[in-house]
Design an enzyme around this catalytic site. Structure first.
Site, PDB file in Angstrom:
ATOM      1  N   GLU A 134     -39.641  -0.680   9.743  1.00  0.00           N
ATOM      2  CA  GLU A 134     -39.208  -1.960  10.332  1.00  0.00           C
ATOM      3  C   GLU A 134     -37.701  -1.917  10.482  1.00  0.00           C
ATOM      4  O   GLU A 134     -37.078  -0.871  10.323  1.00  0.00           O
ATOM      5  CB  GLU A 134     -39.655  -3.128   9.448  1.00  0.00           C
ATOM      6  CG  GLU A 134     -39.117  -3.079   8.030  1.00  0.00           C
ATOM      7  CD  GLU A 134     -39.562  -4.262   7.167  1.00  0.00           C
ATOM      8  OE1 GLU A 134     -39.935  -5.308   7.705  1.00  0.00           O
ATOM      9  OE2 GLU A 134     -39.504  -4.118   5.925  1.00  0.00           O
ATOM     10  N   ARG A 144     -47.755 -16.264   2.796  1.00  0.00           N
ATOM     11  CA  ARG A 144     -46.860 -15.126   2.512  1.00  0.00           C
ATOM     12  C   ARG A 144     -46.014 -15.422   1.279  1.00  0.00           C
ATOM     13  O   ARG A 144     -45.780 -14.530   0.456  1.00  0.00           O
ATOM     14  CB  ARG A 144     -45.978 -14.834   3.731  1.00  0.00           C
ATOM     15  CG  ARG A 144     -45.146 -13.575   3.557  1.00  0.00           C
ATOM     16  CD  ARG A 144     -44.442 -13.158   4.843  1.00  0.00           C
ATOM     17  NE  ARG A 144     -43.388 -14.089   5.216  1.00  0.00           N
ATOM     18  CZ  ARG A 144     -42.645 -13.971   6.327  1.00  0.00           C
ATOM     19  NH1 ARG A 144     -42.853 -12.965   7.171  1.00  0.00           N
ATOM     20  NH2 ARG A 144     -41.706 -14.856   6.586  1.00  0.00           N
ATOM     21  N   LEU A 197     -42.283  -5.812   5.607  1.00  0.00           N
ATOM     22  CA  LEU A 197     -42.504  -7.249   5.446  1.00  0.00           C
ATOM     23  C   LEU A 197     -43.477  -7.683   6.545  1.00  0.00           C
ATOM     24  O   LEU A 197     -43.216  -7.406   7.724  1.00  0.00           O
ATOM     25  CB  LEU A 197     -41.148  -7.954   5.583  1.00  0.00           C
ATOM     26  CG  LEU A 197     -40.906  -9.379   5.109  1.00  0.00           C
ATOM     27  CD1 LEU A 197     -41.244 -10.404   6.178  1.00  0.00           C
ATOM     28  CD2 LEU A 197     -41.652  -9.730   3.824  1.00  0.00           C
ATOM     29  N   ARG A 226     -29.664 -13.962 -20.704  1.00  0.00           N
ATOM     30  CA  ARG A 226     -29.853 -12.724 -19.957  1.00  0.00           C
ATOM     31  C   ARG A 226     -30.698 -11.708 -20.728  1.00  0.00           C
ATOM     32  O   ARG A 226     -30.294 -11.231 -21.788  1.00  0.00           O
ATOM     33  CB  ARG A 226     -28.508 -12.091 -19.593  1.00  0.00           C
ATOM     34  CG  ARG A 226     -28.671 -10.863 -18.705  1.00  0.00           C
ATOM     35  CD  ARG A 226     -27.345 -10.224 -18.314  1.00  0.00           C
ATOM     36  NE  ARG A 226     -27.590  -9.045 -17.485  1.00  0.00           N
ATOM     37  CZ  ARG A 226     -27.879  -7.844 -17.966  1.00  0.00           C
ATOM     38  NH1 ARG A 226     -27.958  -7.648 -19.263  1.00  0.00           N
ATOM     39  NH2 ARG A 226     -28.110  -6.822 -17.133  1.00  0.00           N
ATOM     40  N   HIS A 262     -33.829  -8.717 -19.353  1.00  0.00           N
ATOM     41  CA  HIS A 262     -34.600  -8.298 -18.177  1.00  0.00           C
ATOM     42  C   HIS A 262     -36.019  -8.857 -18.190  1.00  0.00           C
ATOM     43  O   HIS A 262     -36.550  -9.263 -17.160  1.00  0.00           O
ATOM     44  CB  HIS A 262     -34.676  -6.759 -18.080  1.00  0.00           C
ATOM     45  CG  HIS A 262     -33.382  -6.119 -17.694  1.00  0.00           C
ATOM     46  ND1 HIS A 262     -32.249  -6.210 -18.451  1.00  0.00           N
ATOM     47  CD2 HIS A 262     -33.047  -5.381 -16.613  1.00  0.00           C
ATOM     48  CE1 HIS A 262     -31.270  -5.553 -17.866  1.00  0.00           C
ATOM     49  NE2 HIS A 262     -31.728  -5.041 -16.734  1.00  0.00           N
TER      50      HIS A 262
HETATM   51  N1  PDD Z   1     -36.062 -11.874   7.985  1.00  0.00           N
HETATM   52  N2  PDD Z   1     -38.767  -7.590   8.095  1.00  0.00           N
HETATM   53  C1  PDD Z   1     -37.744  -7.977   7.291  1.00  0.00           C
HETATM   54  C2  PDD Z   1     -37.203  -7.012   6.299  1.00  0.00           C
HETATM   55  C3  PDD Z   1     -37.235  -9.286   7.402  1.00  0.00           C
HETATM   56  O1  PDD Z   1     -36.241  -9.686   6.597  1.00  0.00           O
HETATM   57  C4  PDD Z   1     -37.772 -10.166   8.384  1.00  0.00           C
HETATM   58  C5  PDD Z   1     -37.282 -11.577   8.569  1.00  0.00           C
HETATM   59  C6  PDD Z   1     -38.831  -9.711   9.205  1.00  0.00           C
HETATM   60  C7  PDD Z   1     -39.478 -10.597  10.251  1.00  0.00           C
HETATM   61  O2  PDD Z   1     -40.321 -11.574   9.669  1.00  0.00           O
HETATM   62  P1  PDD Z   1     -40.582 -12.973  10.394  1.00  0.00           P
HETATM   63  O3  PDD Z   1     -41.111 -12.679  11.743  1.00  0.00           O
HETATM   64  O4  PDD Z   1     -41.553 -13.665   9.548  1.00  0.00           O
HETATM   65  O5  PDD Z   1     -39.242 -13.686  10.479  1.00  0.00           O
HETATM   66  C8  PDD Z   1     -39.295  -8.421   9.009  1.00  0.00           C
HETATM   67  C9  PDD Z   1     -35.595 -13.240   7.981  1.00  0.00           C
HETATM   68  C10 PDD Z   1     -35.522 -13.880   9.333  1.00  0.00           C
HETATM   69  C11 PDD Z   1     -34.303 -13.317   7.191  1.00  0.00           C
HETATM   70  O6  PDD Z   1     -34.235 -12.640   6.167  1.00  0.00           O
HETATM   71  O7  PDD Z   1     -33.398 -14.071   7.555  1.00  0.00           O
END
Ligand code: PDD
Length: 284
Positions: A179, A50, A203, A98, A100
């Protein structure tokens, strides 16, 4: 607490990054959160895959081989207290004047990693469940990249906190659920576990994968497909997953009870399967 910064381990108080770091200036970087059980980084290969996807998404070369990452990660785990930890791994495009556009020629990326304790969610949460709100998903169209530019997620999560809730469930185009602000969300209806597809709008959670694998291995009916707004309000159960939260029951949505308003049968089943998996697989 020992942290890792650009090739060295040091106390966090000694870690310094330039104000010209593109992470500081532009949020130009990506991150990972990796749970560690009994001092083993869980699904390291999947987290590395990932991470590579995120790096490819922002056109940043991976500064380390898999073997180098594994060595840094194992040293960081060893230098920190606690059998269960979670690692925060952060890579930015480095320090440059700096502008972009990317620095040309490229500069060395900034690589930072720290460890924090990873407690299991408290029993009180498992018994009562958590309350969530919904809000429009106003993020960009590359939510599959684990970007450090988290301002939309920060504002969306704060909306939940301001409402006395734990998480915000995001609705894209007034049509379907993607999500949570920092978690993945599952819906349960008539005994079937429903999960949104891993596309560019969410994600791809490592915990999400574990839950779907556990459902598949244990004969729990499940479907991966778009989930409409109507379906989340008509759900028998809603579940939240993340590396740090494991699997949690959502028992209130926008101030109304979800199903019976109590953690349901699917939660009980998946929570037990997850705990068994943690004991028998993750800790090995
Ligand atoms: N966040 N979706 C988003 C937007 C997230 O930030 C996360 C996890 C997940 C879950 O993914 P995973 O199961 O791989 O932890 C889904 C982490 C924990 C964070 O930003 O702290």
């Amino acid at each position: 607490m020992a942290i890792y910064l650009n090739g060295q381990f040091m106390p966090i108080e000694e870690a310094k990054v330039s104000v010209l770091d593109r992470g500081f200036i532009f949020g130009d970087g990506v991150y990972e959160v990796i749970p560690v059980y009994s001092r083993n980084a869980f699904r390291l290969e999947e987290h590395m895959r990932r991470l590579q996807h995120s790096l490819d998404g922002i056109k940043l070369a991976n500064p380390h081989s898999r073997a180098e990452w594994a060595a840094i990660i194992n040293q960081l785990i060893a230098r920190n207290a606690g059998e269960d930890q979670y690692l925060y791994l952060h890579i930015t495009r480095g320090v440059a004047k700096r502008d972009h556009a990317f620095p040309k020629p490229p500069v060395a990326p900034t690589v930072f990693m720290m460890s924090s304790p990873l407690p299991s969610p408290p029993d009180s949460l498992l018994h009562s469940g958590i309350a969530c709100i919904t809000a429009p998903d106003n993020r960009w169209l590359r939510c599959d990249i684990k970007s450090i530019a988290l301002l939309p997620n920060v504002l969306l999560r704060q909306m939940a906190v301001d409402a006395g809730c734990a998480e915000t469930i995001l609705i894209r185009n007034n049509e379907f659920m993607t999500e949570g602000a920092a978690s993945n969300i599952f819906v349960v209806k008539n005994g079937t576990l429903l999960a949104p597809p891993k596309d560019n709008l969410m994600l791809p959670g490592i915990t999400y994968d574990v839950v779907i694998e556990l459902a598949a291995a244990n004969g729990i009916p499940h479907e991966v497909r778009r989930i409409s707004v109507a379906e989340i309000f008509d759900a028998d159960e809603l579940l939240l997953t993340s590396s740090t939260k494991e699997v949690l029951p959502i028992t209130q949505l926008d101030g109304k009870p979800v199903g019976t308003g109590k953690p349901g049968a699917m939660f009980a089943k998946l929570h037990k399967l997850y705990q068994d998996f943690k004991r028998d697989v993750m800790r090995k």
